[in-house]
Write a protein that holds these residues in place. Structure first.
Motif, PDB file in Angstrom:
ATOM      1  N   GLU A  48      26.800 -28.419  19.234  1.00  0.00           N
ATOM      2  CA  GLU A  48      27.390 -28.242  17.905  1.00  0.00           C
ATOM      3  C   GLU A  48      28.846 -27.804  18.010  1.00  0.00           C
ATOM      4  O   GLU A  48      29.701 -28.289  17.257  1.00  0.00           O
ATOM      5  CB  GLU A  48      26.590 -27.222  17.098  1.00  0.00           C
ATOM      6  CG  GLU A  48      27.112 -27.008  15.702  1.00  0.00           C
ATOM      7  CD  GLU A  48      26.310 -26.003  14.902  1.00  0.00           C
ATOM      8  OE1 GLU A  48      26.531 -25.938  13.678  1.00  0.00           O
ATOM      9  OE2 GLU A  48      25.484 -25.275  15.486  1.00  0.00           O
ATOM     10  N   ASP A  49      29.152 -26.916  18.957  1.00  0.00           N
ATOM     11  CA  ASP A  49      30.536 -26.466  19.130  1.00  0.00           C
ATOM     12  C   ASP A  49      31.458 -27.628  19.487  1.00  0.00           C
ATOM     13  O   ASP A  49      32.570 -27.741  18.963  1.00  0.00           O
ATOM     14  CB  ASP A  49      30.631 -25.395  20.222  1.00  0.00           C
ATOM     15  CG  ASP A  49      30.074 -24.052  19.797  1.00  0.00           C
ATOM     16  OD1 ASP A  49      29.884 -23.832  18.568  1.00  0.00           O
ATOM     17  OD2 ASP A  49      29.831 -23.211  20.677  1.00  0.00           O
ATOM     18  N   GLU A  50      31.000 -28.495  20.388  1.00  0.00           N
ATOM     19  CA  GLU A  50      31.809 -29.645  20.794  1.00  0.00           C
ATOM     20  C   GLU A  50      31.996 -30.618  19.626  1.00  0.00           C
ATOM     21  O   GLU A  50      33.085 -31.148  19.405  1.00  0.00           O
ATOM     22  CB  GLU A  50      31.156 -30.352  21.989  1.00  0.00           C
ATOM     23  CG  GLU A  50      31.999 -31.439  22.596  1.00  0.00           C
ATOM     24  CD  GLU A  50      33.219 -30.928  23.340  1.00  0.00           C
ATOM     25  OE1 GLU A  50      34.131 -31.744  23.589  1.00  0.00           O
ATOM     26  OE2 GLU A  50      33.296 -29.728  23.676  1.00  0.00           O
ATOM     27  N   PHE A  51      30.927 -30.836  18.881  1.00  0.00           N
ATOM     28  CA  PHE A  51      31.008 -31.728  17.716  1.00  0.00           C
ATOM     29  C   PHE A  51      32.004 -31.183  16.690  1.00  0.00           C
ATOM     30  O   PHE A  51      32.853 -31.921  16.185  1.00  0.00           O
ATOM     31  CB  PHE A  51      29.625 -31.885  17.072  1.00  0.00           C
ATOM     32  CG  PHE A  51      29.649 -32.698  15.814  1.00  0.00           C
ATOM     33  CD1 PHE A  51      29.798 -34.076  15.862  1.00  0.00           C
ATOM     34  CD2 PHE A  51      29.537 -32.082  14.575  1.00  0.00           C
ATOM     35  CE1 PHE A  51      29.816 -34.832  14.694  1.00  0.00           C
ATOM     36  CE2 PHE A  51      29.559 -32.829  13.408  1.00  0.00           C
ATOM     37  CZ  PHE A  51      29.708 -34.207  13.468  1.00  0.00           C
ATOM     38  N   THR A  52      31.939 -29.893  16.421  1.00  0.00           N
ATOM     39  CA  THR A  52      32.870 -29.261  15.479  1.00  0.00           C
ATOM     40  C   THR A  52      34.304 -29.409  15.961  1.00  0.00           C
ATOM     41  O   THR A  52      35.203 -29.707  15.171  1.00  0.00           O
ATOM     42  CB  THR A  52      32.508 -27.771  15.289  1.00  0.00           C
ATOM     43  OG1 THR A  52      31.174 -27.682  14.784  1.00  0.00           O
ATOM     44  CG2 THR A  52      33.465 -27.085  14.326  1.00  0.00           C
ATOM     45  N   SER A  53      34.523 -29.227  17.256  1.00  0.00           N
ATOM     46  CA  SER A  53      35.858 -29.381  17.818  1.00  0.00           C
ATOM     47  C   SER A  53      36.382 -30.806  17.615  1.00  0.00           C
ATOM     48  O   SER A  53      37.546 -31.004  17.245  1.00  0.00           O
ATOM     49  CB  SER A  53      35.828 -29.030  19.309  1.00  0.00           C
ATOM     50  OG  SER A  53      37.083 -29.247  19.897  1.00  0.00           O
ATOM     51  N   TRP A  54      35.536 -31.813  17.860  1.00  0.00           N
ATOM     52  CA  TRP A  54      35.929 -33.206  17.643  1.00  0.00           C
ATOM     53  C   TRP A  54      36.267 -33.449  16.179  1.00  0.00           C
ATOM     54  O   TRP A  54      37.245 -34.138  15.861  1.00  0.00           O
ATOM     55  CB  TRP A  54      34.800 -34.159  18.075  1.00  0.00           C
ATOM     56  CG  TRP A  54      34.756 -34.404  19.542  1.00  0.00           C
ATOM     57  CD1 TRP A  54      34.151 -33.620  20.487  1.00  0.00           C
ATOM     58  CD2 TRP A  54      35.339 -35.497  20.240  1.00  0.00           C
ATOM     59  NE1 TRP A  54      34.327 -34.172  21.731  1.00  0.00           N
ATOM     60  CE2 TRP A  54      35.044 -35.330  21.604  1.00  0.00           C
ATOM     61  CE3 TRP A  54      36.072 -36.611  19.839  1.00  0.00           C
ATOM     62  CZ2 TRP A  54      35.467 -36.234  22.568  1.00  0.00           C
ATOM     63  CZ3 TRP A  54      36.478 -37.502  20.820  1.00  0.00           C
ATOM     64  CH2 TRP A  54      36.189 -37.311  22.157  1.00  0.00           C
ATOM     65  N   GLN A  55      35.479 -32.890  15.277  1.00  0.00           N
ATOM     66  CA  GLN A  55      35.725 -33.067  13.848  1.00  0.00           C
ATOM     67  C   GLN A  55      37.064 -32.448  13.450  1.00  0.00           C
ATOM     68  O   GLN A  55      37.831 -33.038  12.679  1.00  0.00           O
ATOM     69  CB  GLN A  55      34.594 -32.441  13.021  1.00  0.00           C
ATOM     70  CG  GLN A  55      33.270 -33.149  13.158  1.00  0.00           C
ATOM     71  CD  GLN A  55      33.307 -34.529  12.554  1.00  0.00           C
ATOM     72  OE1 GLN A  55      33.505 -35.519  13.243  1.00  0.00           O
ATOM     73  NE2 GLN A  55      33.126 -34.610  11.269  1.00  0.00           N
ATOM     74  N   GLU A  56      37.337 -31.249  13.959  1.00  0.00           N
ATOM     75  CA  GLU A  56      38.603 -30.580  13.646  1.00  0.00           C
ATOM     76  C   GLU A  56      39.786 -31.374  14.186  1.00  0.00           C
ATOM     77  O   GLU A  56      40.811 -31.519  13.512  1.00  0.00           O
ATOM     78  CB  GLU A  56      38.603 -29.161  14.221  1.00  0.00           C
ATOM     79  CG  GLU A  56      37.647 -28.235  13.501  1.00  0.00           C
ATOM     80  CD  GLU A  56      37.456 -26.900  14.211  1.00  0.00           C
ATOM     81  OE1 GLU A  56      37.935 -26.734  15.361  1.00  0.00           O
ATOM     82  OE2 GLU A  56      36.811 -26.019  13.613  1.00  0.00           O
ATOM     83  N   THR A  57      39.662 -31.882  15.392  1.00  0.00           N
ATOM     84  CA  THR A  57      40.728 -32.680  15.993  1.00  0.00           C
ATOM     85  C   THR A  57      40.973 -33.948  15.187  1.00  0.00           C
ATOM     86  O   THR A  57      42.125 -34.301  14.896  1.00  0.00           O
ATOM     87  CB  THR A  57      40.387 -33.032  17.456  1.00  0.00           C
ATOM     88  OG1 THR A  57      40.228 -31.809  18.191  1.00  0.00           O
ATOM     89  CG2 THR A  57      41.471 -33.880  18.092  1.00  0.00           C
TER      90      THR A  57
END
Length: 95
Positions: A48-57
């Motif tokens: 989930e943390d990685e997915f959130t990071s991709w979304q923010e980017t």
């Protein structure tokens, strides 16, 4: 190739049998896993943390204005055009 990301690949059948351990690996190491399917419609398992990071980017790079500011900032960083502030100095600037 520099900067190339290696990604673990598992078949859909393997993923179904090992889902618990795969999710533990993804979360513990922040490493995505490619799940291959017979129809070649593969999926990627992310924390989930990685997915959130991709979304923010993706959000930050979505507009031309943001992209230009980010590009300018990266250029300034690469060419040493940066200033360092203490917490107190930063607080004074933001008053």
């Amino acid at each position: 190739m520099p900067g190339e990301i290696t990604i673990k690949k598992v078949t859909l059948h393997q993923a179904q049998r090992q889902l618990d351990s795969l999710t533990d690996t993804v979360v513990a190491h922040q490493t995505p896993i490619l799940i291959t399917r017979p129809d070649h419609r593969n999926v990627v398992l992310l924390s989930e943390d990685e997915f959130t990071s991709w979304q923010e980017t993706a959000y930050l790079w979505a507009s031309d204005a943001n992209r230009q500011v980010l590009d300018q900032s990266l250029h300034q960083l690469a060419t040493g055009q940066v200033k360092t502030f203490t917490t107190a100095q930063w607080q004074d600037l933001t008053k």
